[in-house]
Motif scaffolding. Structure first.
Motif, PDB file in Angstrom:
ATOM      1  N   GLY A 252       0.811  -1.212   0.000  1.00  0.00           N
ATOM      2  CA  GLY A 252       0.000   0.000   0.000  1.00  0.00           C
ATOM      3  C   GLY A 252       0.841   1.257   0.000  1.00  0.00           C
ATOM      4  N   VAL A 253       1.915   1.274   0.798  1.00  0.00           N
ATOM      5  CA  VAL A 253       2.809   2.435   0.840  1.00  0.00           C
ATOM      6  C   VAL A 253       3.434   2.680  -0.528  1.00  0.00           C
ATOM      7  N   LEU A 254       3.860   1.608  -1.205  1.00  0.00           N
ATOM      8  CA  LEU A 254       4.505   1.745  -2.505  1.00  0.00           C
ATOM      9  C   LEU A 254       3.505   2.182  -3.581  1.00  0.00           C
ATOM     10  N   VAL A 255       2.309   1.613  -3.553  1.00  0.00           N
ATOM     11  CA  VAL A 255       1.287   1.993  -4.537  1.00  0.00           C
ATOM     12  C   VAL A 255       0.894   3.452  -4.356  1.00  0.00           C
ATOM     13  N   ALA A 256       0.915   3.932  -3.108  1.00  0.00           N
ATOM     14  CA  ALA A 256       0.535   5.322  -2.831  1.00  0.00           C
ATOM     15  C   ALA A 256       1.479   6.323  -3.485  1.00  0.00           C
ATOM     16  N   GLN A 257       2.673   5.884  -3.851  1.00  0.00           N
ATOM     17  CA  GLN A 257       3.635   6.780  -4.479  1.00  0.00           C
ATOM     18  C   GLN A 257       3.418   6.890  -5.981  1.00  0.00           C
ATOM     19  N   THR A 258       2.487   6.132  -6.544  1.00  0.00           N
ATOM     20  CA  THR A 258       2.220   6.178  -7.975  1.00  0.00           C
ATOM     21  C   THR A 258       1.124   7.194  -8.287  1.00  0.00           C
ATOM     22  N   ARG A 259       0.974   7.518  -9.589  1.00  0.00           N
ATOM     23  CA  ARG A 259      -0.050   8.484 -10.005  1.00  0.00           C
ATOM     24  C   ARG A 259      -1.447   7.884 -10.012  1.00  0.00           C
TER      25      ARG A 259
END
Length: 404
Positions: A252-259
């Motif tokens: 979730g943390v990593l996906v949150a950094q995407t557009r």
């Protein structure tokens, strides 16, 4: 309905969902133990599961999705700028309850490794949604103390996930309460390797999600991100040697950094909160058995006291040392008392893995209920009343709260 009724008495929905689970569980009605639910009506169905097993499976999906949403809503940029007061308040709110919980377990004759340490881990969590809802109602969300409470609660839960990962890794490397040095070294290597590979693999997420968004099928991106979350959870459990919820949180943390965050946010929230998360909270109550605490009342009472006092003192003293005055420090300490989602997740995982027994699990559920009930009136007592209004905040963690 239980969540809606809880809102009528100014309690978060999670309180009502847990409580209705307790009522329907072995504490009162033991609904899932009734013959019509305990076994399939058609006895010719070989391998069919009782309803309780199905509820547990749905709850496990719910907890994985809940932690993914928590990661998705963790604002790393905000955490970098919240200041030392929020960080050290969270740190104090993790360390003191951890030590207090472990010491209490030893005082009541429980082994330090690993039940005592795990009890301390359960007490480290804080529920941001419960405090945020109350602060909004009294018009104190934008105050200095209110902002510190919200930021510290987010950092607190991240620290709690780190502590959980380390404790689970050490517990899996131990034999009969002693830690084998070789096994411990192997687990630590697996732990570090998992996080390194998982974070490095995150650089491919924008490409994967972009590819999924162009597929001519319904909800392709949501399906893709669920696959990613479950792969991260599986890898955490079987390759990294830590809890699967750690993996889905990291995803979730990593996906949150995407557009694609906002698009994913709307889809995964609907999926998660419509079914899986309510089932998870209700299942917590279904597994708790207050009757089993009949001989453990002193322990359960002491655990509630330690949970409240240690969190309030740990956060309050830390904020006082960082420049807050006495009144502001008391407000911060009280605002961090409530437990919630992370505490329940940690307790449920410990029960499933055999790290704590059902008595301790049931006592942990009582701690969540007691601190949830105690926090709103205490906050209203120590904060000056600015304004009242009805607000609704989802039962999630790790996110910034904005005043609607």
């Amino acid at each position: 309905m239980a969540g809606a009724l809880a809102g009528r008495i100014h309690q978060p929905a999670v309180f009502g969902e847990i409580l209705v689970g307790v009522v329907l569980g072995p504490t009162f009605f033991n609904v899932l133990g009734w013959p019509m639910f305990a076994a399939p009506l058609d006895t010719s169905l070989s391998g069919a599961l009782p309803l309780l097993d199905i509820v547990r499976d749905l709850a496990q999906i719910g907890v994985l999705l809940l932690m993914f949403v928590a990661g998705l809503e963790t604002d790393l940029e905000q955490m970098r700028h919240v200041g030392r007061v929020a960080f050290w308040s969270a740190f104090g709110g993790v360390v003191l309850p951890f030590i207090g919980g472990a010491a209490l377990a030893v005082a009541f004759g429980l082994p330090l490794f690993w039940e005592g340490i795990y009890i301390g881990t359960v007490l480290t969590a804080t529920s941001v949604s419960i405090s945020a809802q109350t602060l909004m109602e009294i018009g104190a969300l934008r105050t200095r103390e209110g902002s510190t409470i919200l930021a510290a609660a987010v950092i607190d839960d991240v620290m709690g996930i780190v502590v959980l990962s380390i404790v689970v890794a050490l517990a899996k490397a131990s034999v009969s309460g002693t830690v084998d040095a070789t096994a411990l070294a192997l687990v630590l290597v697996r732990l570090v390797a998992y996080f390194a590979v998982a974070i490095y693999a995150g650089r491919w997420l924008p490409g994967v999600l972009g590819w999924a968004s162009e597929l001519p099928v319904s909800q392709a991106m949501l399906a893709a991100v669920l696959v990613v979350a479950f792969i991260y959870g599986w890898a955490a459990e079987y390759l990294g040697g830590v809890a699967a919820i750690t993996g889905t949180y990291l995803a979730g943390v990593l996906v949150a950094q995407t557009r694609f965050k906002e698009t994913i946010d709307s889809g995964v929230h609907a999926l998660t909160y419509a079914l899986f998360v309510p089932v998870f909270f209700i299942s917590i109550g279904l597994q708790a058995d207050a009757r089993s605490l009949a001989t453990q009342v002193p322990f359960a009472t002491a655990l509630i006291v330690v949970a409240i006092v240690a969190k309030a003192i740990g956060c309050g003293v830390s904020s006082r040392l960082c420049g807050f005055n006495n009144r502001e420090s008391i407000r911060v300490g009280i605002g961090m008392i409530s437990r919630g989602e992370v505490g329940l997740i940690v307790a449920g995982y410990g029960l499933a893995e055999g790290l704590i027994d059902r008595d301790v699990f049931s006592a942990s559920v009582l701690v969540v209920l007691a601190t949830t009930m105690a926090t709103p009136p205490l906050l209203r007592l120590v904060f000056p009343r600015h304004a009242m209004g009805h607000v609704s905040i989802e039962e999630t963690i790790g996110h910034s709260i904005t005043n609607p």
